[in-house]
Design a protein around this motif. Structure first.
Motif, PDB file in Angstrom:
ATOM      1  N   VAL A 175       0.849  -1.188   0.000  1.00 52.12           N
ATOM      2  CA  VAL A 175       0.000   0.000   0.000  1.00 52.12           C
ATOM      3  C   VAL A 175       0.887   1.241   0.000  1.00 52.12           C
ATOM      4  O   VAL A 175       1.840   1.342   0.774  1.00 52.12           O
ATOM      5  N   TYR A 176       0.574   2.171  -0.902  1.00 52.63           N
ATOM      6  CA  TYR A 176       1.306   3.431  -0.994  1.00 52.63           C
ATOM      7  C   TYR A 176       0.454   4.552  -0.399  1.00 52.63           C
ATOM      8  O   TYR A 176      -0.732   4.674  -0.719  1.00 52.63           O
ATOM      9  N   SER A 177       1.076   5.353   0.447  1.00 51.58           N
ATOM     10  CA  SER A 177       0.408   6.537   0.988  1.00 51.58           C
ATOM     11  C   SER A 177       0.780   7.740   0.141  1.00 51.58           C
ATOM     12  O   SER A 177       1.958   7.926  -0.206  1.00 51.58           O
ATOM     13  N   PRO A 220       5.180  20.085   8.804  1.00 51.84           N
ATOM     14  CA  PRO A 220       6.144  19.805   7.733  1.00 51.84           C
ATOM     15  C   PRO A 220       6.806  18.437   7.876  1.00 51.84           C
ATOM     16  O   PRO A 220       7.202  17.822   6.887  1.00 51.84           O
ATOM     17  N   ALA A 221       6.915  17.962   9.114  1.00 52.66           N
ATOM     18  CA  ALA A 221       7.608  16.689   9.334  1.00 52.66           C
ATOM     19  C   ALA A 221       6.763  15.495   8.902  1.00 52.66           C
ATOM     20  O   ALA A 221       7.265  14.560   8.266  1.00 52.66           O
ATOM     21  N   THR A 222       5.489  15.504   9.238  1.00 54.59           N
ATOM     22  CA  THR A 222       4.639  14.344   8.945  1.00 54.59           C
ATOM     23  C   THR A 222       3.805  14.521   7.689  1.00 54.59           C
ATOM     24  O   THR A 222       3.441  13.544   7.034  1.00 54.59           O
ATOM     25  N   GLY A 223       3.461  15.756   7.336  1.00 54.29           N
ATOM     26  CA  GLY A 223       2.653  15.995   6.150  1.00 54.29           C
ATOM     27  C   GLY A 223       1.215  15.547   6.334  1.00 54.29           C
ATOM     28  O   GLY A 223       0.796  15.140   7.430  1.00 54.29           O
ATOM     29  N   TYR A 224       0.453  15.599   5.259  1.00 55.40           N
ATOM     30  CA  TYR A 224      -0.952  15.200   5.272  1.00 55.40           C
ATOM     31  C   TYR A 224      -1.151  14.018   4.335  1.00 55.40           C
ATOM     32  O   TYR A 224      -0.816  14.098   3.143  1.00 55.40           O
ATOM     33  N   THR A 225      -1.659  12.916   4.877  1.00 57.53           N
ATOM     34  CA  THR A 225      -1.917  11.736   4.054  1.00 57.53           C
ATOM     35  C   THR A 225      -3.229  11.936   3.314  1.00 57.53           C
ATOM     36  O   THR A 225      -4.305  11.887   3.911  1.00 57.53           O
ATOM     37  N   VAL A 226      -3.122  12.154   2.017  1.00 57.53           N
ATOM     38  CA  VAL A 226      -4.296  12.423   1.198  1.00 57.53           C
ATOM     39  C   VAL A 226      -5.141  11.160   1.055  1.00 57.53           C
ATOM     40  O   VAL A 226      -6.358  11.177   1.209  1.00 57.53           O
ATOM     41  N   THR A 227      -4.491  10.036   0.778  1.00 60.72           N
ATOM     42  CA  THR A 227      -5.176   8.752   0.661  1.00 60.72           C
ATOM     43  C   THR A 227      -4.140   7.647   0.680  1.00 60.72           C
ATOM     44  O   THR A 227      -2.926   7.893   0.596  1.00 60.72           O
ATOM     45  N   ASN A 228      -4.613   6.417   0.789  1.00 58.03           N
ATOM     46  CA  ASN A 228      -3.774   5.226   0.682  1.00 58.03           C
ATOM     47  C   ASN A 228      -4.245   4.409  -0.504  1.00 58.03           C
ATOM     48  O   ASN A 228      -5.447   4.191  -0.670  1.00 58.03           O
TER      49      ASN A 228
END
Length: 612
Positions: A175-177, A220-228
């Motif tokens: 799975v790619y985030s 900035p370190a973790t970012g926002y996971t748009v989808t998987n």
């Protein structure tokens, strides 16, 4: 005078002898054993139970050495509990005693280690306190001086979740985030629009608003996971995503079902239960080591035990057929399928609009409309008011205590009750219900499990309610499923499964796990069983579900249930329930308006599933 002096001298001697005797009785003779060691042995065992290092050490002959050894062992093994039971104390002589001690260590990862040690106790004199003769063997019989012990564990493979045909439901999938980094994506609104255009077709929850909101609170370190994305989906959009700056694509491997959203809400409930059942038992060994950390001897060990597979009663092919049949429906829609002969749940399918609202198929309570005529007919058979050939009136409208009840634009006149059922005549079944005792429908519903409380390992279910009628009007309205009665898609499927075999099966999802119910369903008479099946078959051959004629030998009942939504708009739920062979089903479209739509879904579903 001499005689007198002799008598005095004798008296003095006798008096001196008496004083000596009294003095001797105040000191115990050398053979007196003094205090027994039992109390000290008990204290020593109790100190071990409480893992009190100082107390244990102070009860030994060498507190310094004992403290050092105990501290090392307890630090390395890190027990959560040590149960120590002392055996019978044997005093070999006034200064020495022995006792056995049974140790049960509770360690990390569920490790339990049992053994017996031998304790020696000494004292320097009969009046001295007893002490445990210090040696490392007080801790373990194989432990030498200057040595300590360590625990080493090896993980065990867990079992997997399989379906009723032993087909693995979940497989390892890469799975790619898709992660967006604030400050690096450039214009947030532009990036949000671009991501929505690329990903929206794969994940409808990705919208410009969701991306903008996510980036606003991301760091900035973790970012926002748009989808998987599964690897296959990721590969279809990878080149497009690479044109957007500020994205990263970390990957991981997860156990996932064959297709996205496969039995999504069902598995979300079942997995935590299954994970506990299929957990492997870790392997472990406890070794003695010297001061350099070199391994000396394995004191105890146990090989890792792989976890068992957990079998769900689901049939993957039936589940996929149900989900495919629902896919094109814009309103929340669902299918529940149960095997009548066993009660095993074969499928619990919901489309995306339903998934967004929760496990509606299992716990959503709705008025059943005319599908409830199965219960009303059952009560009619039980109360000997009807048989399949009984002639009944089916007017277009009937007034009961000033309440007008209508059919859906038709009247049949006087017809057999089988015809009235097949054509779904509301007026017939409203009138029939008024002729029954106030609790007749409640009792009949319990035969099908409606209103019962099931505890099914792996899922939570509701079954609706059928309260005792408090008026003639309520009896009439309940008689065609438009009163205060409620069912769920789950209990509607269970109703169909009961009609198929004659008696309610006990529903289940995990093989080997027992379902319980607050009250068992009452037995049904043979006449009722045969009568209900006759009526349901006529729905397909000559009634409101003609479309199902070419889907095999199907027995069914359709229904629409009127309701007023939150905006005051009149709407109707659409239902089709039934069975074919050893497959029972219910189909519901929330606010679907007409059962013609659920009939189409049922037809598509049944044609995709081999006849049993």
């Amino acid at each position: 005078m001499r005689a007198f002096r002799f008598r005095v001298r004798l008296a003095v001697l006798l008096a001196g002898s008496t004083l000596v005797t009294v003095g001797c009785t105040s000191t115990p003779p050398a053979s007196d054993p003094g205090p027994t060691p039992d109390a000290t042995v008990t204290q020593f065992a109790t100190a071990w139970q409480g893992l009190k290092t100082d107390t244990i050490a102070n009860l030994t002959s060498d507190p310094g050495s004992a403290t050092e050894e105990l501290t090392s062992v307890l630090k390395n093994l890190a027990p959560t509990k040590v149960a120590v039971t002392a055996g019978n104390v044997k005093q070999t002589d006034p200064l020495n005693a022995t006792s056995s001690a049974s140790f049960v260590w509770t360690l990390a990862k569920g490790v339990t280690w049992k053994y017996t040690a031998n304790w020696a106790f000494t004292r320097t004199a009969t009046t001295s306190p007893w002490k445990a003769q210090w040696a490392a063997t007080l801790i373990n019989p194989k432990l030498g001086e200057g040595q300590t012990m360590v625990l080493r564990t090896t993980d065990a493979a867990n079992g997997v979740i399989v379906d009723r045909k032993n087909q693995q439901i979940q497989q390892p999938v890469t799975v790619y985030s898709v992660v967006a980094l604030p400050g690096k994506v450039g214009d947030v609104n532009v990036a949000a629009a671009a991501l929505t255009k690329i990903l929206g077709k794969l994940d409808p929850t990705v919208t410009p608003a969701s991306v903008v909101a996510g980036l606003k609170i991301a760091t900035p370190a973790t970012g926002y996971t748009v989808t998987n994305l599964r690897e296959a989906d990721y590969e279809t959009v990878r080149s497009q995503l690479n044109t957007i700056p500020g994205l990263t694509f970390p990957s991981t491997t997860r156990n996932l079902p064959p297709v996205k959203d496969f039995a999504k809400l069902l598995l979300s409930e079942a997995e935590p239960v299954a994970n506990k059942l299929m957990a492997g038992k870790p392997g472990w060994e406890i070794d003695s080591i010297d001061a350099t950390g070199a391994e000396l001897e394995t004191l105890a060990s146990q090989a890792a035990t792989p976890g068992p597979n957990v079998t769900l009663t689901l049939d993957t092919a039936i589940q996929e057929a149900a989900e495919k049949a629902l896919a094109g429906t814009p309103e929340p829609a669902m299918i529940v399928a149960i095997q009548p002969s066993t009660g095993e749940i074969l499928a619990v399918a919901q489309n995306q609009p339903a998934n967004a609202l929760g496990p509606l198929a299992l716990t959503g309570e709705y008025p059943p409309g005319s599908t409830f005529k199965i219960v009303t007919a059952t009560a009619g058979f039980d109360n000997k008011l009807i048989t399949p050939t009984t002639q009944v009136d089916c007017p277009g409208v009937v007034t009961i205590d000033s309440r007008e009840i209508h059919n859906e634009g038709f009247e049949l006149g006087t017809v057999p009750v089988t015809t009235a059922f097949a054509k779904s005549c509301n007026t017939t079944f409203a009138q029939l219900a008024t002729q029954m005792p106030v609790d007749a429908l409640t009792k009949a519903a319990t035969q099908y499990g409606i209103g019962r409380d099931f505890v099914i390992p792996g899922i939570t279910t509701l079954t609706g309610r059928v309260p005792v009628a408090d008026s003639t009007v309520q009896k009439a309205e309940d008689g065609f499923g438009q009163g205060v009665v409620l069912v769920t898609p789950f209990s509607a499927a269970l109703m169909a499964a009961t009609a198929a075999t004659g008696n309610m099966p006990m529903p289940s999802l995990i093989r080997g796990a027992k379902t319980t119910v607050d009250q068992p369903a009452p037995a049904r008479s043979a006449a009722t069983q045969t009568g209900v099946k006759t009526l349901m078959r006529a729905v397909v051959t000559d009634g409101t579900a003609l479309i199902l004629q070419d889907a095999g030998t199907v027995y069914a009942k359709t229904g629409t249930a009127d309701f007023v939504d939150a905006k005051g708009v009149d709407k109707a739920h659409a239902w089709t329930v039934g069975f074919r062979g050893d497959l029972a089903f219910s189909v519901l479209i929330v606010a679907g308006d007409t059962s013609k739509r659920t009939n189409v879904i049922a037809d598509q579903f049944l044609k995709a599933v081999p006849s049993s």
